[in-house]
Design a protein around this motif. Sequence first.
Motif, short mmCIF file in Angstrom:
data_model
loop_
_atom_site.label_atom_id
_atom_site.label_comp_id
_atom_site.label_asym_id
_atom_site.label_seq_id
_atom_site.Cartn_x
_atom_site.Cartn_y
_atom_site.Cartn_z
N LEU A 33 -15.12 -12.08 2.55
CA LEU A 33 -14.38 -10.83 2.34
C LEU A 33 -14.29 -10.01 3.63
O LEU A 33 -13.21 -9.66 4.08
CB LEU A 33 -15.03 -10.01 1.23
CG LEU A 33 -14.40 -8.65 0.95
CD1 LEU A 33 -12.99 -8.82 0.42
CD2 LEU A 33 -15.25 -7.87 -0.04
N THR A 53 -7.15 1.41 -6.05
CA THR A 53 -8.50 0.98 -6.40
C THR A 53 -8.93 -0.20 -5.54
O THR A 53 -8.10 -0.91 -4.97
CB THR A 53 -8.59 0.55 -7.88
OG1 THR A 53 -7.78 -0.62 -8.06
CG2 THR A 53 -8.11 1.65 -8.81
N ALA A 54 -10.23 -0.38 -5.46
CA ALA A 54 -10.77 -1.49 -4.67
C ALA A 54 -10.30 -2.83 -5.22
O ALA A 54 -9.97 -3.74 -4.46
CB ALA A 54 -12.29 -1.42 -4.65
N SER A 55 -10.24 -2.96 -6.53
CA SER A 55 -9.82 -4.24 -7.11
C SER A 55 -8.36 -4.54 -6.77
O SER A 55 -8.00 -5.69 -6.51
CB SER A 55 -10.05 -4.25 -8.62
OG SER A 55 -9.27 -3.27 -9.26
N GLU A 56 -7.52 -3.52 -6.76
CA GLU A 56 -6.11 -3.73 -6.37
C GLU A 56 -6.02 -4.14 -4.91
O GLU A 56 -5.23 -5.01 -4.55
CB GLU A 56 -5.30 -2.45 -6.59
CG GLU A 56 -5.06 -2.10 -8.02
CD GLU A 56 -4.37 -0.75 -8.17
OE1 GLU A 56 -3.68 -0.59 -9.20
OE2 GLU A 56 -4.51 0.12 -7.30
N ILE A 58 -8.34 -5.73 -3.08
CA ILE A 58 -8.83 -7.09 -2.94
C ILE A 58 -7.79 -8.09 -3.46
O ILE A 58 -7.53 -9.12 -2.84
CB ILE A 58 -10.18 -7.29 -3.66
CG1 ILE A 58 -11.24 -6.38 -3.05
CG2 ILE A 58 -10.61 -8.74 -3.63
CD1 ILE A 58 -11.44 -6.57 -1.56
N GLU A 59 -7.17 -7.76 -4.57
CA GLU A 59 -6.13 -8.64 -5.12
C GLU A 59 -4.97 -8.81 -4.15
O GLU A 59 -4.49 -9.92 -3.92
CB GLU A 59 -5.64 -8.08 -6.45
CG GLU A 59 -4.74 -9.02 -7.21
CD GLU A 59 -4.39 -8.48 -8.58
OE1 GLU A 59 -3.21 -8.63 -8.95
OE2 GLU A 59 -5.26 -7.93 -9.27
N GLU A 60 -4.52 -7.72 -3.55
CA GLU A 60 -3.43 -7.78 -2.58
C GLU A 60 -3.84 -8.55 -1.33
O GLU A 60 -3.06 -9.36 -0.81
CB GLU A 60 -2.98 -6.37 -2.19
CG GLU A 60 -2.20 -5.65 -3.26
CD GLU A 60 -0.79 -6.19 -3.40
OE1 GLU A 60 -0.18 -6.61 -2.38
OE2 GLU A 60 -0.27 -6.19 -4.51
N SER A 63 -4.08 -12.26 -2.17
CA SER A 63 -2.73 -12.81 -2.37
C SER A 63 -2.05 -13.07 -1.03
O SER A 63 -1.46 -14.13 -0.82
CB SER A 63 -1.90 -11.85 -3.21
OG SER A 63 -0.60 -12.33 -3.37
#
Length: 84
Positions: A33, A53-56, A58-60, A63
């Motif tokens: 990461l 958000t942190a999850s958004e 990380i997802e971006e 991807s």
Amino acid sequence: MNNLDVAQVCNFVNNNIVEFHQRRLKRLKKLQLKKDLLKKKNPYLFKAKNIGTASELIEELLSAYLSSSEERYFGDFLEDLAVF
């Protein structure tokens, strides 16, 4: 010009597409990461894209990371197919 044997092409694809997926999995297993995702991306771009958000985030990041490597791996696969 020789006739194309569709069965041979299908066999080639079935036998060689596995390498494409194996390379993707290998790259994901090595992914770190902090080193591979966070250091190489501009955080302001994601703020501009309204990622809150942190999850958004990380997802971006994931991807974008996968997309760039998949293009190279799939391009290699298509080149091998063209040579075949």
